[in-house]
Design a protein around this motif. Structure first.
Motif, mmCIF file in Angstrom:
data_model
loop_
_atom_site.group_PDB
_atom_site.id
_atom_site.type_symbol
_atom_site.label_atom_id
_atom_site.label_comp_id
_atom_site.label_asym_id
_atom_site.label_seq_id
_atom_site.Cartn_x
_atom_site.Cartn_y
_atom_site.Cartn_z
ATOM 1 N N GLU A 1 0.846 -1.132 0.051
ATOM 2 C CA GLU A 1 0.160 -0.251 0.082
ATOM 3 C C GLU A 1 0.885 1.215 -0.034
ATOM 4 O O GLU A 1 2.193 1.093 0.403
ATOM 5 N N THR A 2 0.341 2.331 -0.602
ATOM 6 C CA THR A 2 1.136 3.657 -0.424
ATOM 7 C C THR A 2 0.223 4.712 0.362
ATOM 8 O O THR A 2 -0.978 4.400 0.539
ATOM 9 N N THR A 3 1.043 5.502 0.989
ATOM 10 C CA THR A 3 0.370 6.747 1.521
ATOM 11 C C THR A 3 1.133 7.808 1.479
ATOM 12 O O THR A 3 2.151 7.751 1.040
ATOM 13 N N THR A 4 0.662 9.048 1.787
ATOM 14 C CA THR A 4 1.401 10.205 1.622
ATOM 15 C C THR A 4 1.752 10.687 3.251
ATOM 16 O O THR A 4 1.023 10.719 4.279
ATOM 17 N N ASP A 5 2.904 10.599 3.270
ATOM 18 C CA ASP A 5 3.927 11.100 4.560
ATOM 19 C C ASP A 5 4.706 12.351 4.445
ATOM 20 O O ASP A 5 5.427 12.406 3.553
ATOM 21 N N GLU A 6 4.373 13.394 5.012
ATOM 22 C CA GLU A 6 5.058 14.553 4.960
ATOM 23 C C GLU A 6 5.106 15.112 3.569
ATOM 24 O O GLU A 6 6.174 15.565 2.952
ATOM 25 N N GLY A 7 4.077 15.013 2.665
ATOM 26 C CA GLY A 7 3.840 15.447 1.366
ATOM 27 C C GLY A 7 4.432 14.480 0.356
ATOM 28 O O GLY A 7 4.234 14.922 -0.904
ATOM 29 N N GLN A 8 5.307 13.427 0.666
ATOM 30 C CA GLN A 8 5.520 12.616 -0.317
ATOM 31 C C GLN A 8 4.982 11.164 -0.387
ATOM 32 O O GLN A 8 4.505 10.801 0.819
ATOM 33 N N GLN A 9 4.957 10.435 -1.573
ATOM 34 C CA GLN A 9 4.230 9.191 -1.538
ATOM 35 C C GLN A 9 5.231 8.053 -0.981
ATOM 36 O O GLN A 9 6.615 8.239 -1.197
ATOM 37 N N LYS A 10 4.851 7.257 -0.057
ATOM 38 C CA LYS A 10 5.542 6.301 0.660
ATOM 39 C C LYS A 10 4.862 5.061 0.792
ATOM 40 O O LYS A 10 3.732 4.909 0.415
ATOM 41 N N PHE A 11 5.612 3.790 0.700
ATOM 42 C CA PHE A 11 5.155 2.529 0.895
ATOM 43 C C PHE A 11 4.875 2.510 2.620
ATOM 44 O O PHE A 11 5.485 3.053 3.205
ATOM 45 N N ALA A 12 3.620 1.934 2.831
ATOM 46 C CA ALA A 12 3.279 1.739 4.128
ATOM 47 C C ALA A 12 3.028 0.242 4.130
ATOM 48 O O ALA A 12 2.483 -0.702 3.738
ATOM 49 N N ILE A 13 4.312 -0.193 5.026
ATOM 50 C CA ILE A 13 4.645 -1.715 5.106
ATOM 51 C C ILE A 13 4.153 -2.074 6.594
ATOM 52 O O ILE A 13 4.996 -1.859 7.433
ATOM 53 N N PRO A 14 3.231 -3.111 6.934
ATOM 54 C CA PRO A 14 2.936 -3.614 7.963
ATOM 55 C C PRO A 14 4.325 -4.262 8.575
ATOM 56 O O PRO A 14 4.939 -4.961 7.955
#
Length: 84
Positions: free
Chosen positions: A56-69
């Protein structure tokens, strides 16, 4: 202990279990009451296209990131290895 873990993980490269480097650990989601780690937020390397991976991806601090459990983390040494 959670602070030590976060310090040891911060900035580590992240690699999938098939040997592909996907990015650098940017941030960690943690429940401050229990100390339980939820997701690792990984900044993809420039040559990595997020749609090529099953994370999954998410936006963290304005940038796209992978969100890995954290449940997908297989090992941590010189880099963090996650199950693809």
């Amino acid at each position: 202990m959670p602070n030590e873990l976060a310090e040891n993980l911060s900035g580590k490269e992240v690699m999938t279990s098939n040997g592909t480097y996907i990015g650098e650990l940017h941030n960690i989601q943690m429940d401050v009451k229990t100390g339980t780690i939820g997701d690792l937020y990984v900044s993809p390397f420039e040559n990595v296209r997020p749609e090529q991976h099953r994370f999954e991806t998410t936006t963290d601090e304005g940038q796209q990131k992978f969100a890995i459990p954290v449940s997908r983390v297989k090992s941590v040494d010189d880099c963090v290895v996650v199950q693809q």
